[in-house]
Design a protein around this motif. Structure first.
Motif, PDB file in Angstrom:
ATOM      1  N   LYS A  16       0.821  -1.279  -0.113  1.00  0.00           N
ATOM      2  CA  LYS A  16      -0.089   0.107   0.327  1.00  0.00           C
ATOM      3  C   LYS A  16       0.746   1.231   0.003  1.00  0.00           C
ATOM      4  O   LYS A  16       2.107   1.060  -0.003  1.00  0.00           O
ATOM      5  CB  LYS A  16      -0.948   0.018   1.172  1.00  0.00           C
ATOM      6  N   PRO A  17       0.289   2.369  -0.171  1.00  0.00           N
ATOM      7  CA  PRO A  17       0.986   3.635  -0.313  1.00  0.00           C
ATOM      8  C   PRO A  17       1.449   3.954   1.328  1.00  0.00           C
ATOM      9  O   PRO A  17       0.669   3.671   2.015  1.00  0.00           O
ATOM     10  CB  PRO A  17       0.104   4.638  -0.858  1.00  0.00           C
ATOM     11  N   TRP A  18       2.822   4.297   1.543  1.00  0.00           N
ATOM     12  CA  TRP A  18       2.935   4.855   2.680  1.00  0.00           C
ATOM     13  C   TRP A  18       2.600   6.405   2.683  1.00  0.00           C
ATOM     14  O   TRP A  18       1.779   6.898   2.134  1.00  0.00           O
ATOM     15  CB  TRP A  18       4.461   4.871   3.208  1.00  0.00           C
ATOM     16  N   ARG A  19       2.607   6.858   3.950  1.00  0.00           N
ATOM     17  CA  ARG A  19       2.332   8.398   4.085  1.00  0.00           C
ATOM     18  C   ARG A  19       2.942   9.239   3.371  1.00  0.00           C
ATOM     19  O   ARG A  19       2.790  10.571   2.884  1.00  0.00           O
ATOM     20  CB  ARG A  19       2.480   8.995   5.647  1.00  0.00           C
ATOM     21  N   ALA A  20       4.181   8.958   2.675  1.00  0.00           N
ATOM     22  CA  ALA A  20       4.987   9.790   1.609  1.00  0.00           C
ATOM     23  C   ALA A  20       5.384   8.838   0.362  1.00  0.00           C
ATOM     24  O   ALA A  20       5.578   7.749   0.917  1.00  0.00           O
ATOM     25  CB  ALA A  20       6.215  10.143   2.209  1.00  0.00           C
ATOM     26  N   GLU A  27      14.880  10.312  -6.145  1.00  0.00           N
ATOM     27  CA  GLU A  27      14.908   8.830  -6.491  1.00  0.00           C
ATOM     28  C   GLU A  27      14.688   8.132  -5.272  1.00  0.00           C
ATOM     29  O   GLU A  27      15.398   7.074  -5.635  1.00  0.00           O
ATOM     30  CB  GLU A  27      16.027   8.754  -7.447  1.00  0.00           C
ATOM     31  N   VAL A  28      14.119   8.407  -4.544  1.00  0.00           N
ATOM     32  CA  VAL A  28      13.683   7.332  -3.361  1.00  0.00           C
ATOM     33  C   VAL A  28      12.233   7.197  -3.180  1.00  0.00           C
ATOM     34  O   VAL A  28      11.522   8.292  -3.071  1.00  0.00           O
ATOM     35  CB  VAL A  28      14.272   7.761  -1.946  1.00  0.00           C
ATOM     36  N   TRP A  29      11.688   5.982  -3.357  1.00  0.00           N
ATOM     37  CA  TRP A  29      10.114   5.775  -3.510  1.00  0.00           C
ATOM     38  C   TRP A  29       9.798   4.909  -2.292  1.00  0.00           C
ATOM     39  O   TRP A  29      10.592   3.719  -1.898  1.00  0.00           O
ATOM     40  CB  TRP A  29       9.617   4.951  -4.710  1.00  0.00           C
ATOM     41  N   TYR A  30       8.562   5.477  -1.727  1.00  0.00           N
ATOM     42  CA  TYR A  30       8.305   4.379  -0.441  1.00  0.00           C
ATOM     43  C   TYR A  30       6.949   3.638  -0.447  1.00  0.00           C
ATOM     44  O   TYR A  30       6.006   3.900  -1.447  1.00  0.00           O
ATOM     45  CB  TYR A  30       8.052   5.440   0.647  1.00  0.00           C
TER      46      TYR A  30
END
Length: 444
Positions: free
Chosen positions: A348-352, A360-363
């Motif tokens: 799921k998406p995180w809060r960010a 170029e960092v994806w959570y």
């Protein structure tokens, strides 16, 4: 000739991450009616209340295939017919004058669309190796040529003309027999030069000869015959959804069709519906809003910056990757997902969505394990990675590089932010070649 493979794979990985972050968790929805199977009314209010089937939220990564008669001239775009005959764009006119005799029509391309090298088993194997979880094939584009033997497209379909084969059936069978991918179909509502559609358009869509005799029967036909679990509608022809009777079709699809429990749909069902009604939103071609949205959406991206289908006049720098991407790069994506799949599938998406300090960092967030995944695309020369979003807890937070067993050392930066010491590895020791995942356990 092909360019650096690292850059090619990195670009494809960026595309996957954009698609992934475009798929937020399922929105709570209360279907109409009480008890048993819900029944949906042919209204947007009722249809939009249908929860999106869970498989789509977990799948994350799919492949879209554009294939049709436009693949024969393979010049400029899959909109070749329109640009050549309607807009008379100079490059298309000159291409025809240089390569085909006077009087050659677009319909003459039909018998030349032979698909002699098409091997549906090979396609299925490549799709499986890519790590994709669903595939969508263009059953019919705006040219009106159907890749199945439609009863409503006489002598302008792949069984009567060209391949003399049911291409939809062949790929559906191979995908279902050889992979765990969900099979879906793209379908264009309108057709550029169909006389019935042009007549309705002249009447400002007050008549409905085309949808009742052509477009809607085709939709019912492909659903009952091939049972696709994705219906990717497109091409409203500037007509409203009432002209297409989109809500009537979707009510049948959700209530009574053979795929009523698992099918997902998009938002292109007539003027005014895109990014507003339907299942997942597409909003525009190659859509990437750059931030989290409250509704499920898909980034439908091309590997060619200028076209959705193959074109012979493409330059290497027109591609997001190299010429052989369809085979080599999809297999490389599959290899990457074997290592990092737990940070993609079922998340799921995180809060960010992205980090606020390091680009170029994806959570993502793994709800079952309670882990935050930080996927970074550039290995820092310093050997340390600073993340601005995580709130670490001294003595409790654990950080791990996926593919390595050892826990990593870290230092908190006040109430928010963390600096992580990455392991010192040779290129051969890295768990993968492009894009790495940090798992953060027990963070606020």
């Amino acid at each position: 000739m092909s360019g650096p493979p690292g850059r090619a794979a990195l670009l494809l990985l960026q595309l996957l991450l954009q698609l992934l972050l475009g798929l937020p968790g399922l929105l709570p929805a209360r279907p109409p009616g009480g008890g048993g199977r819900p029944r949906y009314e042919p209204t947007w209010g009722s249809l939009d209340a249908r929860p999106l089937p869970a498989w789509f939220d977990e799948a994350k990564f799919g492949v879209f295939i554009h294939w049709g008669v436009f693949s024969v001239p393979s010049f400029g775009s899959e909109w070749f017919w329109w640009y050549w005959q309607k807009e008379k764009r100079e490059p298309y006119v000159k291409f025809m004058e240089a390569n085909y005799p006077p009087g050659f029509s677009y319909e003459d391309f039909g018998p030349l669309f032979t698909a002699e090298f098409f091997d549906s088993n090979q396609w299925a194997d490549i799709l499986k190796a890519s790590g994709a979880k669903y595939v969508v094939l263009t059953s019919k584009h705006h040219e009106g040529f159907t890749l199945w033997g439609s009863r409503y497209s006489w002598n302008w379909n792949a069984v009567d003309v060209g391949p003399k084969r049911d291409l939809v059936a062949e790929l559906a069978l191979s995908v279902r027999n050889r992979t765990d991918l969900r099979f879906g179909l793209y379908h264009s509502l309108f057709e550029w030069f169909n006389p019935l559609f042009l007549e309705d358009a002249t009447n400002v869509f007050k008549t409905r000869k085309f949808p009742t005799s052509k477009s809607l029967p085709e939709l019912y036909e492909i659903v009952t015959k091939y049972q696709p679990e994705v219906i990717w509608s497109d091409g409203n022809g500037n007509a409203p959804d009432t002209y297409w009777n989109s809500t009537g079709f979707l009510a049948w699809l959700y209530n009574d069709s053979p795929v009523r429990d698992t099918v997902v749909t998009n938002d292109r069902w007539g003027v005014g519906s895109i990014c507003t009604h339907g299942g997942f939103y597409t909003c525009s071609d190659r859509y990437n809003p750059g931030h989290l949205l409250p509704h499920k959406w898909e980034n439908c991206m091309t590997i060619d910056k200028r076209s959705w289908g193959y074109r012979r006049n493409a330059q290497l720098d027109d591609y997001l990757t190299i010429e052989d991407l369809v085979k080599e790069r999809l297999r490389q994506m599959g290899a990457w997902l074997k290592v990092n799949g737990e940070a993609i599938y079922g998340t799921k998406p995180w809060r960010a969505q992205n980090d606020t300090v390091t680009p170029e960092v994806w959570y993502t967030f793994s709800p079952k394990e309670g882990k935050v995944n930080a996927i970074f695309l550039n290995w820092p020369v310093s050997g340390t990675l600073e993340l601005g979003e995580p709130q670490a807890k001294l003595g409790e937070t654990q950080v791990k590089l996926v593919g390595c067993k050892e826990l990593l050392k870290w230092v908190a930066l006040g109430e928010k932010g963390i600096v992580i010491a990455l392991p010192q590895l040779t290129p051969k020791q890295l768990p993968c070649q492009w894009g790495w995942t940090l798992q953060l356990i027990d963070i606020n």
